[in-house]
Design a protein around this motif. Structure first.
Motif, PDB file in Angstrom:
ATOM      1  N   TRP A 254      11.244   6.661 -16.991  1.00  0.00           N
ATOM      2  CA  TRP A 254      10.910   5.945 -15.768  1.00  0.00           C
ATOM      3  C   TRP A 254      12.129   6.010 -14.847  1.00  0.00           C
ATOM      4  CZ3 TRP A 254       6.049   4.670 -14.812  1.00  0.00           C
ATOM      5  CH2 TRP A 254       5.177   4.485 -15.888  1.00  0.00           C
ATOM      6  N   LEU A 255      11.898   6.013 -13.543  1.00  0.00           N
ATOM      7  CA  LEU A 255      13.012   6.085 -12.599  1.00  0.00           C
ATOM      8  C   LEU A 255      13.975   4.914 -12.792  1.00  0.00           C
ATOM      9  CD1 LEU A 255      14.304   7.658 -10.295  1.00  0.00           C
ATOM     10  CD2 LEU A 255      12.816   6.443  -8.687  1.00  0.00           C
ATOM     11  N   ILE A 256      13.465   3.765 -13.160  1.00  0.00           N
ATOM     12  CA  ILE A 256      14.333   2.611 -13.385  1.00  0.00           C
ATOM     13  C   ILE A 256      15.256   2.866 -14.581  1.00  0.00           C
ATOM     14  CG2 ILE A 256      12.733   1.354 -14.888  1.00  0.00           C
ATOM     15  CD1 ILE A 256      14.978  -0.192 -12.147  1.00  0.00           C
ATOM     16  N   GLU A 257      14.794   3.642 -15.571  1.00  0.00           N
ATOM     17  CA  GLU A 257      15.656   4.002 -16.697  1.00  0.00           C
ATOM     18  C   GLU A 257      16.803   4.895 -16.236  1.00  0.00           C
ATOM     19  OE1 GLU A 257      13.553   4.632 -20.731  1.00  0.00           O
ATOM     20  OE2 GLU A 257      12.057   5.251 -19.247  1.00  0.00           O
ATOM     21  N   ALA A 258      16.497   5.840 -15.333  1.00  0.00           N
ATOM     22  CA  ALA A 258      17.557   6.692 -14.782  1.00  0.00           C
ATOM     23  C   ALA A 258      18.569   5.852 -14.015  1.00  0.00           C
ATOM     24  CB  ALA A 258      16.946   7.762 -13.881  1.00  0.00           C
ATOM     25  N   ALA A 259      18.088   4.843 -13.290  1.00  0.00           N
ATOM     26  CA  ALA A 259      18.984   3.957 -12.544  1.00  0.00           C
ATOM     27  C   ALA A 259      19.933   3.231 -13.488  1.00  0.00           C
ATOM     28  CB  ALA A 259      18.167   2.963 -11.729  1.00  0.00           C
ATOM     29  N   HIS A 260      19.412   2.732 -14.598  1.00  0.00           N
ATOM     30  CA  HIS A 260      20.264   2.042 -15.578  1.00  0.00           C
ATOM     31  C   HIS A 260      21.272   2.994 -16.216  1.00  0.00           C
ATOM     32  CE1 HIS A 260      18.786  -2.099 -15.795  1.00  0.00           C
ATOM     33  NE2 HIS A 260      17.590  -1.611 -15.470  1.00  0.00           N
ATOM     34  N   ILE A 261      20.861   4.220 -16.478  1.00  0.00           N
ATOM     35  CA  ILE A 261      21.786   5.222 -17.032  1.00  0.00           C
ATOM     36  C   ILE A 261      22.965   5.424 -16.081  1.00  0.00           C
ATOM     37  CG2 ILE A 261      22.046   7.703 -17.508  1.00  0.00           C
ATOM     38  CD1 ILE A 261      19.163   7.601 -18.658  1.00  0.00           C
ATOM     39  N   LEU A 262      22.678   5.558 -14.793  1.00  0.00           N
ATOM     40  CA  LEU A 262      23.740   5.769 -13.805  1.00  0.00           C
ATOM     41  C   LEU A 262      24.692   4.574 -13.755  1.00  0.00           C
ATOM     42  CD1 LEU A 262      21.627   7.358 -10.927  1.00  0.00           C
ATOM     43  CD2 LEU A 262      23.203   8.539 -12.468  1.00  0.00           C
ATOM     44  N   ARG A 263      24.143   3.379 -13.736  1.00  0.00           N
ATOM     45  CA  ARG A 263      24.978   2.180 -13.694  1.00  0.00           C
ATOM     46  C   ARG A 263      25.861   2.086 -14.948  1.00  0.00           C
ATOM     47  NH1 ARG A 263      24.404  -2.584 -10.798  1.00  0.00           N
ATOM     48  NH2 ARG A 263      23.603  -2.179  -8.702  1.00  0.00           N
TER      49      ARG A 263
END
Length: 342
Positions: A254-263
């Motif tokens: 999910w795109l939100i998972e990618a966001a958490h990976i980046l953070r």
């Protein structure tokens, strides 16, 4: 070593294919639409410290016949990577379908007439898993997108029709020419030049804080270096003749998972990355005046899993984890540290 032609040498995938082919000792010729980009192509090709001066660069455009016979002359293999991809949705799907389909046929005809052994064509998961009801079973190479479904957008249609036309050509008039097809999911990884994938654009948008919240969309992910590697494996492997291969690294994100990976990985450098999901109703409302969001609306809340088991089993392909591909994309975009092409 072989003489290999890579179409679309200025593109994201094309640049990595060239870099890996040079590193392996092949003679490489690549096509560009505009010779003014030749220096950019050479810089990308030499990103791993290889001598890119020996890359032969010629002009050829998917929209007309000129240059393709010359591009294919003397080649053992062709990696047909070039394909139109617009920044905005076209008014008419044929604006994408016709160049993609006819361009593929131009390359295949030139390859056949020049006595090329095999063409490896870059298609997409867009030709595999859309217009089909959501399901738990992962998509594989036996699946085909249904272009008649209203949710199947122009780009997906173009990939479907171009790949179908390629297989039909081989069956009806390909002669001794062989074809293999690569169907990548979202392509991430280190950027070599100015052309990047739409998937990389998602990471750019997250890093820039372009949206206060993240739409509820998902995607399969694969590193561009592994996509290039799969092309090269399919180029010579006997088991790849007449086969298509999905390129994906593990489960969809999910795109939100990618966001958490980046953070998690980049810390303060990813401070603008949103960590809240946007309600679907809000996405639909904003999409009325934002074309980029409009394209996401049919995909909201849908998770499509795919398997790369065939490529792993037949070609020994082992992709990097999707997480690593996401991080490599961000580091490349931020210029935090150089990432080798292979």
């Amino acid at each position: 070593m072989s003489k290999v032609v890579v179409t679309g040498g200025s593109g994201f995938v094309g640049g990595h294919c060239i870099a890996q082919l040079i590193a392996a000792g092949h003679d490489v010729r690549t096509t560009v639409r505009d010779m003014s980009r030749a220096e950019e192509v050479r810089r990308a090709a030499g990103s791993n410290g290889e001598d890119s001066s020996r890359v032969d660069i010629v002009t050829a455009d998917l929209l007309n016949d000129a240059g393709w016979a010359e591009a294919a002359e003397g080649a053992d293999y062709i990696l047909h990577v070039a394909s139109p991809f617009p920044s905005d949705a076209p008014a008419n799907a044929d604006e994408l379908i016709i160049p993609a389909r006819d361009g593929a046929l131009r390359v295949l005809r030139a390859a056949r007439d020049a006595g090329v052994k095999r063409v490896v064509m870059t298609s997409s998961f867009a030709a595999v898993g859309y217009g089909i009801p959501q399901r738990e079973q992962p998509f594989d190479e036996r699946d085909w997108t249904d272009p008649s479904e209203p949710s199947v957008q122009a780009y997906m249609q173009s990939k479907f029709y171009a790949e179908r036309a390629a297989w039909d050509f081989i069956d009806r008039e390909g002669g001794e020419l062989e074809l293999s097809v690569i169907n990548p999911t979202g392509i991430f990884g280190p950027v070599l030049g100015s052309d990047v994938s739409t998937s990389v654009g998602l990471i750019q948008g997250l890093l820039a804080g372009a949206m206060p919240k993240v739409p509820r969309i998902s995607f399969g992910a694969v590193d561009v270096r592994d996509v290039a590697d799969l092309h090269i494996r399919a180029m010579t492997a006997p088991a790849a003749r007449g086969e298509r291969f999905i390129a994906v690294a593990g489960k969809a994100l999910w795109l939100i998972e990618a966001a958490h990976i980046l953070r998690e990985e980049l810390g303060v450098s990813a401070a603008k990355v949103p960590l809240e999901e946007m309600p679907d109703a809000e996405v639909r409302r904003l999409a009325e005046r934002a074309p980029a969001l409009e394209a996401m609306v049919p995909q909201l809340g849908i998770l499509r899993e795919a398997t790369a088991g065939k490529a792993e089993r037949l070609l020994g392909w082992q992709p990097r984890p999707a997480r690593d591909a996401i991080i490599a994309t961000a580091r490349s975009l931020m210029n935090m540290e150089p990432t080798p092409a292979a």
